[in-house]
Design an enzyme around this catalytic site. Structure first.
Site, short mmCIF file in Angstrom:
data_model
loop_
_atom_site.label_atom_id
_atom_site.label_comp_id
_atom_site.label_asym_id
_atom_site.label_seq_id
_atom_site.Cartn_x
_atom_site.Cartn_y
_atom_site.Cartn_z
N TYR A 18 0.84 -1.20 0.00
CA TYR A 18 0.00 0.00 0.00
C TYR A 18 0.87 1.25 0.00
O TYR A 18 0.66 2.17 -0.79
CB TYR A 18 -0.94 0.00 1.21
CG TYR A 18 -1.86 1.18 1.24
CD1 TYR A 18 -3.07 1.17 0.55
CD2 TYR A 18 -1.51 2.34 1.92
CE1 TYR A 18 -3.91 2.27 0.55
CE2 TYR A 18 -2.34 3.44 1.92
CZ TYR A 18 -3.53 3.40 1.24
OH TYR A 18 -4.35 4.51 1.24
N HIS A 22 1.54 4.12 -3.08
CA HIS A 22 1.25 5.53 -2.88
C HIS A 22 2.48 6.42 -3.04
O HIS A 22 2.37 7.64 -2.98
CB HIS A 22 0.54 5.75 -1.54
CG HIS A 22 -0.91 5.42 -1.65
ND1 HIS A 22 -1.37 4.12 -1.57
CD2 HIS A 22 -1.99 6.19 -1.91
CE1 HIS A 22 -2.68 4.12 -1.75
NE2 HIS A 22 -3.08 5.37 -1.96
N TYR A 41 -4.76 16.81 0.11
CA TYR A 41 -5.12 15.41 0.35
C TYR A 41 -3.96 14.69 1.02
O TYR A 41 -2.85 14.66 0.50
CB TYR A 41 -5.45 14.77 -1.00
CG TYR A 41 -6.14 13.42 -0.97
CD1 TYR A 41 -6.45 12.76 0.20
CD2 TYR A 41 -6.47 12.81 -2.17
CE1 TYR A 41 -7.09 11.53 0.18
CE2 TYR A 41 -7.11 11.58 -2.20
CZ TYR A 41 -7.41 10.95 -1.02
OH TYR A 41 -8.04 9.72 -1.04
N TRP A 75 -7.76 2.02 -10.80
CA TRP A 75 -7.02 2.16 -9.56
C TRP A 75 -7.75 1.44 -8.42
O TRP A 75 -7.13 0.73 -7.63
CB TRP A 75 -6.82 3.64 -9.22
CG TRP A 75 -6.14 3.89 -7.90
CD1 TRP A 75 -6.75 4.21 -6.73
CD2 TRP A 75 -4.73 3.85 -7.62
NE1 TRP A 75 -5.80 4.37 -5.74
CE2 TRP A 75 -4.57 4.16 -6.26
CE3 TRP A 75 -3.61 3.60 -8.39
CZ2 TRP A 75 -3.32 4.22 -5.65
CZ3 TRP A 75 -2.36 3.65 -7.79
CH2 TRP A 75 -2.23 3.96 -6.43
#
Length: 105
Positions: A18, A22, A41, A75
């Protein structure tokens, strides 16, 4: 502009993947997030728990647009294998939204 936060939960054995994904989010997805009005964000992680924080004028409208976008759809399929259900999420909830109780600018 309103701020929003919500929770997600990743599988224990998916944390490294993960985080790696990212570090290299697809440029076309980043462009789409900006196009729908998302800014500022951030994703924070503690163990398997993720807290996502962002600014957007209309959260539901932005996510409706993202849900229809082919890049975002790819995605989501790509990343979905890394997630577990969020404890306490209610039927019909899109995300486990957090309530802001304090903010210091």
């Amino acid at each position: 502009m309103p701020r929003y936060a919500f929770k997600l939960q990743i599988k224990a054995d998916a944390i490294e993947e993960y985080e790696r994904e990212h570090q290299r989010v697809w440029p076309e997805l980043l462009a789409k997030l900006k196009e729908v009005g998302i800014s500022d964000y951030s994703i924070f992680r503690r163990g398997q728990e993720l807290i996502l924080c962002l600014r957007v004028e209309d959260f539901d409208q932005a996510w409706d647009e993202l849900d229809r976008d082919p890049v975002n759809q790819r995605w989501q399929v790509f990343m979905s294998r890394l997630f577990e259900p969020v404890p306490g999420i209610q039927p019909g909830e899109r995300f486990a939204m957090m309530k802001e109780v304090f903010y210091l600018e």
